[in-house]
Design an enzyme around this catalytic site. Structure first.
Site, PDB file in Angstrom:
ATOM      1  N   CYS A  37      20.250  15.269  44.439  1.00  0.00           N
ATOM      2  CA  CYS A  37      20.297  15.329  42.972  1.00  0.00           C
ATOM      3  C   CYS A  37      19.027  16.036  42.498  1.00  0.00           C
ATOM      4  O   CYS A  37      18.269  16.568  43.308  1.00  0.00           O
ATOM      5  CB  CYS A  37      20.425  13.929  42.369  1.00  0.00           C
ATOM      6  SG  CYS A  37      19.071  12.823  42.828  1.00  0.00           S
ATOM      7  N   THR A  38      18.778  16.049  41.210  1.00  0.00           N
ATOM      8  CA  THR A  38      17.673  16.834  40.657  1.00  0.00           C
ATOM      9  C   THR A  38      16.307  16.384  41.165  1.00  0.00           C
ATOM     10  O   THR A  38      15.524  17.178  41.686  1.00  0.00           O
ATOM     11  CB  THR A  38      17.692  16.780  39.121  1.00  0.00           C
ATOM     12  OG1 THR A  38      18.987  17.121  38.652  1.00  0.00           O
ATOM     13  CG2 THR A  38      16.664  17.741  38.537  1.00  0.00           C
TER      14      THR A  38
END
EC number: 1.14.-.-
Length: 330
Positions: A177-178
């Site tokens: 994810c980010t």
């Protein structure tokens, strides 16, 4: 040189009295002129903020002095302009919302994989690579051969797992994810569901872009970020995307040439989804934004007292100029 430091941070930790942190944390951020949003919950802290290097250093030092928030995980990037309008500290049930009771990354979590080791892992043909982010984030960039679950919110991710992944078939699952926080929850969830070999990218995409050379990178495209930069490139600089202020979707310069694009009102992604009432509201909001710009004031998130004081000073300056002109005529 970029003089605004953007700091994405999080930590899963038991904070039984998290409510008591809100006011002193907000006060510290306001005094340091830090903007952005931090979330506090009984399970920890999460958010992205921006300010000068000295201000961010002061914030990290302040957090490090709070019981339980020592050695917090953070990533830094840089921008030429402040990417946030407001300073907020919110109290939440979860610092990242999955909506599944009992998922605790402090008790069980997947195996952390360093950015330098990530390429080797996801190049393994036995590994299923899953992007845990929302569809609009995935559309502008992801890792080579990653699966897009096509979710609109992180709450939909557990349903995706139930419908598409099987611990008996998918022996090795890697997720990213980010910044790493959603993977803490998603890997914990998979472990609870009986998946044995579950991996996630330590520090998330942002840490990977920071540490892995572009010529060696398996990342394709740009990385969506939740601030006014919209996306960052492999050098963690502001990317090529803008954002529709109506639906918040990332949009390209080509999409802004579409008849469906009206600044602040609609874009090709939302033109058929917004109601007449919403359209009227967006038109009025854009009018207010433009009016504020014409007065050299920030509209969204401006501190009301600052705006009032700015207007007072402007009027006072005009009054003094007028008085001096009248005096000169006498």
């Amino acid at each position: 040189m970029s003089n605004v430091v953007v700091c994405a941070l999080y930590k899963f930790v038991s904070l039984p009295h998290f409510e008591s942190l809100r006011e002193p944390l907000l006060s510290m951020m306001e005094q340091a002129e830090i903007k952005g949003t931090l979330l506090l919950a009984s399970e920890g802290i999460n958010g992205t903020v921006a300010g000068t290097q000295a201000a961010i250093d002061a914030l990290l030092a302040w957090l490090n002095n709070q019981n339980g928030l020592e050695n917090i995980v953070y990533k830094l990037s840089f921008d030429d302009e402040m990417p946030f309008y407001r300073t907020k500290v919110k109290l939440k049930k979860e610092i990242v919302t999955m909506g599944v009771e009992g998922i605790d990354p402090l008790k069980v979590v997947g195996t952390y994989v360093k950015p330098q080791d990530w390429n080797a892992l996801i190049s393994d043909p036995e590994v299923i690579l899953v992007d845990t982010r929302n569809d609009y984030e995935v559309q502008i960039g992801t890792f080579k051969n990653a699966i897009n679950p096509v979710t609109e919110t992180f709450r939909e991710f557990p349903d995706y797992v139930k419908q598409n992944l099987d611990p008996a078939k998918h022996k090795k699952v890697a997720m990213f994810c980010t910044g790493g926080i959603r993977c803490e929850k998603s890997t914990a969830y998979l472990k609870e569901q009986g998946f044995e070999e579950v991996y996630h990218l330590e520090g998330g995409i942002l840490k990977y872009l920071e540490e892995v050379k572009q010529e060696e990178s398996l990342w394709e495209g740009e990385c969506f970020v939740f601030d006014n930069r919209v996306a960052v490139d492999h050098d963690l600089k502001k990317g090529q995307y803008d954002q529709c202020n109506a639906c918040r979707m990332p949009i390209t310069e080509a999409e802004k040439l579409s008849p469906a694009y009206v600044q602040g009102v609609s874009c090709p992604h939302c033109i058929d989804k917004i109601s007449d009432e919403q359209r009227k509201r967006f038109v009025e909001r854009e009018r207010q934004v433009n009016l504020a710009k014409s007065r050299n004031e920030a509209h969204i998130g401006s501190d009301v007292n600052q705006v009032i004081e700015a207007r007072r000073q402007k009027k006072e300056a005009l009054r003094q100029q007028s008085a001096e002109k009248n005096k000169a005529k006498q």
